[in-house]
Scaffold this motif. Structure first.
Motif, mmCIF file in Angstrom:
data_model
loop_
_atom_site.group_PDB
_atom_site.id
_atom_site.type_symbol
_atom_site.label_atom_id
_atom_site.label_comp_id
_atom_site.label_asym_id
_atom_site.label_seq_id
_atom_site.Cartn_x
_atom_site.Cartn_y
_atom_site.Cartn_z
ATOM 1 N N UNK A 186 0.813 -1.209 -0.014
ATOM 2 C CA UNK A 186 -0.028 0.110 0.094
ATOM 3 C C UNK A 186 0.874 1.218 -0.002
ATOM 4 N N UNK A 187 2.324 1.206 -0.081
ATOM 5 C CA UNK A 187 2.885 2.301 -0.200
ATOM 6 C C UNK A 187 2.940 3.111 -1.429
ATOM 7 N N UNK A 188 3.115 4.204 -1.277
ATOM 8 C CA UNK A 188 3.020 5.151 -2.582
ATOM 9 C C UNK A 188 4.239 6.116 -2.652
ATOM 10 N N UNK A 189 4.747 6.472 -3.650
ATOM 11 C CA UNK A 189 5.828 7.620 -3.807
ATOM 12 C C UNK A 189 5.238 8.908 -3.604
ATOM 13 N N UNK A 190 5.838 9.531 -2.943
ATOM 14 C CA UNK A 190 5.508 11.053 -2.449
ATOM 15 C C UNK A 190 5.771 11.756 -3.669
ATOM 16 N N UNK A 191 4.515 12.456 -4.197
ATOM 17 C CA UNK A 191 4.615 13.313 -5.171
ATOM 18 C C UNK A 191 5.172 14.645 -4.835
ATOM 19 N N UNK A 192 4.851 15.145 -3.812
ATOM 20 C CA UNK A 192 5.448 16.467 -3.343
ATOM 21 C C UNK A 192 6.792 16.601 -3.411
ATOM 22 N N UNK A 228 9.896 21.410 -2.043
ATOM 23 C CA UNK A 228 10.165 20.154 -0.954
ATOM 24 C C UNK A 228 11.815 20.031 -0.922
ATOM 25 N N UNK A 238 12.538 22.613 1.837
ATOM 26 C CA UNK A 238 12.119 22.090 3.133
ATOM 27 C C UNK A 238 13.562 21.069 3.605
ATOM 28 N N UNK A 284 15.728 21.481 6.656
ATOM 29 C CA UNK A 284 15.783 20.434 7.828
ATOM 30 C C UNK A 284 17.234 20.313 8.123
ATOM 31 N N UNK A 316 18.496 22.984 10.000
ATOM 32 C CA UNK A 316 18.034 22.818 11.642
ATOM 33 C C UNK A 316 18.885 21.846 12.359
ATOM 34 N N UNK A 374 -2.044 5.551 7.036
ATOM 35 C CA UNK A 374 -0.583 5.865 7.100
ATOM 36 C C UNK A 374 -0.264 7.284 6.322
ATOM 37 N N UNK A 379 -0.859 17.336 -2.616
ATOM 38 C CA UNK A 379 0.120 17.524 -3.666
ATOM 39 C C UNK A 379 1.178 16.142 -3.663
ATOM 40 N N UNK A 380 1.093 15.457 -2.408
ATOM 41 C CA UNK A 380 1.897 14.474 -2.351
ATOM 42 C C UNK A 380 1.177 13.176 -3.066
ATOM 43 N N UNK A 381 0.052 12.959 -2.664
ATOM 44 C CA UNK A 381 -0.855 11.786 -3.165
ATOM 45 C C UNK A 381 -2.089 12.428 -3.958
ATOM 46 N N UNK A 382 -2.109 12.857 -4.959
ATOM 47 C CA UNK A 382 -3.226 13.468 -5.636
ATOM 48 C C UNK A 382 -4.051 12.322 -6.164
#
Lengths: 217, 388
Positions: free
Chosen positions: A182-188, A194, A197, A201, A204, B149, B186-189
């Protein structure tokens, strides 16, 4: 710097020129220079590494050249002279990339050319190479290029891993079998904000470990 | 109650400075003030400490959110049973939806409060009650089928990078709940847009009856199919697909009344958001270049998250403008921008989230100019008084 005694090539002072930009004087996280390209080329690891090496070579060699002729540069046209040296180096690197790693060169597109406008380069030439001997200048350029490249590679590693699920093109996430869970790549993470950010980090983290970097209010 | 008070008094010394559990002081205080009115008093000067502290303010907002939550539960069940073509009673629908929404609420609270507790211990702050509301707002603005998640990740992102890095409750620039939604958007449209995510079970490939599409009114409008829209009354009551808590303008209206009567939410912001929406809606009606623009302006108030955003998001006292004149400008621009994005930008069927986040950034600037102009006005008056 005017002492006539011959300094050993890898004296403690010279080594410090190399290590300082990796930590306390990092061009990206402390001086906040060269951010634009750090946002643009860190989607994948491979272009980031190539970019890091290119900048390292350009800074080191331009520093060396400028330091060698620093006595003969008229003060009033020094910026133009510096630009000519940098531009020559950038074109050489660009042609080299086009000849040997064409696919990466295409991915980097204008950003190799834009090394000319990278603030780190002009900054080092003005601040260091114009007042120091060639060898320390060379090391300084190498160090600053490496400090820049280090951040690029760290950011690119996480962006490629979390955004595309690969490391250096190798499909790690797929091999781990997390997609079926169920994992998906993070599009942002693939989008430029990003990267900002991630750089934030790192800043920081660095400042929480090194309190001397925190400005007085 | 009395025995509980005695027990707490007995435990208290351990949690004060130098006590055995002094590191967990803020945890203790957090729980103590949750049950009892805080006994803190001021010692000097003429200041009076109001016993309506942050925690009680937040409790009122939670009560105001209850109608939207209850209706959301019912609607989640209703949409599900409609999609599979089963007749179900109100209670059945409600219970089904409630069981589906509960995990969202639990995850959002556990992750968010967990981070808040840890951050408070590290900094030696009081526990931040601000998350009590955020924790409920987050599930209410999500599609019901969002994987847990992803919700946990978004909550952690918004609490750590939206709130804690700026200094915790009261210091954040952006509304944390909206930030969580924007992160997921934006991450999981694939999980946040489209026709399938709004109805329970559709993304899992469940069989649906003929004629059920699951499209929200806004996506119908964006596709130019305004003729297929549900009736105004249906959208007002909220038996339409959409994020969990946003569908029912009626339930939100009840919440708005609670907020306004208790004085917790700023009526100026709520009214001005609607005024901005009304102005922009009328303007688009005048232009009427396509069927979406011809849509009566008041339809915008009951579609999508407009009402929910106006009542519960724009009024967030931390991220909104602080000055009274500023609140009018801030709210009005949110209304205008929401409708503008909705109608004119084909990439975003809903504009409320982006409009509020954008105005969050501008709120301090609005305040600055309101204060400056007030100073100038008074200075002018003072000069005239001196000259005469």
């Amino acid at each position: 710097m005017n002492n006539q005694e011959k300094e050993p090539m890898f004296s403690a002072k010279n080594l410090k020129l190399f290590t300082a930009p990796l930590g306390k004087e990092n061009p990206i996280t402390v001086q906040v220079l060269g951010i634009c390209s750090a946002l643009a080329v860190t989607v994948k690891l491979k272009p980031a590494i190539v970019m890091a090496l290119s900048v390292m070579i350009v800074t080191a060699v331009s520093n060396l050249v400028i330091a060698a002729i620093r006595q003969y540069i008229p003060d009033r046209i020094r910026i133009i002279v510096q630009l000519v040296v940098i531009a020559t180096m950038v074109i050489l690197v660009d042609q080299f990339l086009k000849a040997y790693v064409f696919d990466v060169s295409k991915q980097l597109s204008v950003f190799v050319g834009l090394i000319i406008t990278n603030c780190i380069l002009m900054g080092r030439l003005e601040a260091f190479a114009m007042g120091n001997k060639p060898w320390p200048s060379f090391i300084d350029g190498l160090g600053n290029g490496a400090g820049y490249g280090m951040i690029l590679v760290i950011v690119a590693f996480f962006r490629e891993f979390l955004g595309s699920g690969t490391i250096y093109g190798y499909p790690v996430m797929q091999k781990l079998g997390v997609y079926s869970a169920g994992y998906e790549n993070n599009g942002m993470i693939i989008l430029p904000p990003m990267a900002l950010i991630f750089v934030g980090l790192i800043i920081w983290l660095q400042r929480s470990r090194n309190k001397s970097l925190i400005e007085n209010k | 109650m009395n025995s509980l008070r005695k027990k707490l008094d007995k435990l208290k010394p351990h949690f004060t400075e130098g006590g055995r559990f002094s590191k967990l002081r803020s945890v203790f205080e957090g729980f103590e003030s949750f049950i009892f009115v805080p006994d803190k008093v001021t010692f000097k000067g003429s200041h009076i400490r109001d016993s309506i502290d942050l925690k009680r303010t937040m409790t009122v907002v939670l009560i105001a959110l209850l109608p939207a939550l209850l209706f959301g539960s019912y609607n989640t069940g209703l949409q599900h049973f409609r999609s599979v073509g089963i007749e179900a009673t109100i209670l059945q629908s409600f219970w089904f939806g409630f069981l589906r929404i509960l995990p969202l609420i639990v995850v959002s609270y556990v992750v968010g409060l967990g981070i808040e507790f840890i951050a408070a211990q590290i900094r030696g702050h009081e526990i931040n009650e601000g998350f009590l509301v955020t924790g409920l707002l987050i599930p209410l603005i999500m599609p019901v089928d969002i994987p847990l998640w992803m919700l946990a990740l978004a909550t952690a992102f918004s609490v750590i990078l939206g709130k804690e890095v700026f200094g915790g409750t009261g210091m954040n620039v952006f509304n944390p709940a909206l930030l969580a939604r924007a992160f997921l958007f934006f991450s999981y449209p694939a999980w946040m847009t489209g026709d399938k995510v709004w109805t329970e079970g559709l993304t899992a490939g469940q069989n649906i009856v003929d004629g059920f599409s699951g499209a929200t009114p806004l996506s119908l409008c964006a596709a130019g199919e305004t003729a297929k829209l549900p009736s105004f009354m249906e959208m007002f009551i909220g038996t339409i697909p959409g994020s969990v808590g946003e569908t029912s303008a009626l339930a939100i209206l009840i919440g708005a009344l609670i907020l306004i009567v208790t004085g917790i939410g700023s009526w100026k912001i709520i009214v001005s958001v609607f005024a901005g929406g009304l102005g922009m809606g009328l303007l688009l009606n005048l232009i009427s270049a396509n069927s979406y623009m011809e849509l009566p302006f008041y339809y915008h108030f009951v579609m999508g998250g407009f009402a929910f955003g106006a009542v519960f998001m724009a009024t967030d006292p931390v991220t909104a403008s602080q000055t009274e004149t500023g609140k009018w400008i801030y709210g009005f621009l949110i209304g205008v921008l929401s409708i503008l994005i909705r109608v004119l930008n084909p990439a975003y069927p809903e504009g409320v989230m982006l409009a509020i986040l954008l105005m969050n950034v501008f709120a301090p600037l609005i305040d600055y100019y309101v204060v400056q102009s007030s100073i100038k006005k008074r200075l002018k008056r003072a000069k005239i008084a001196i000259n005469t």
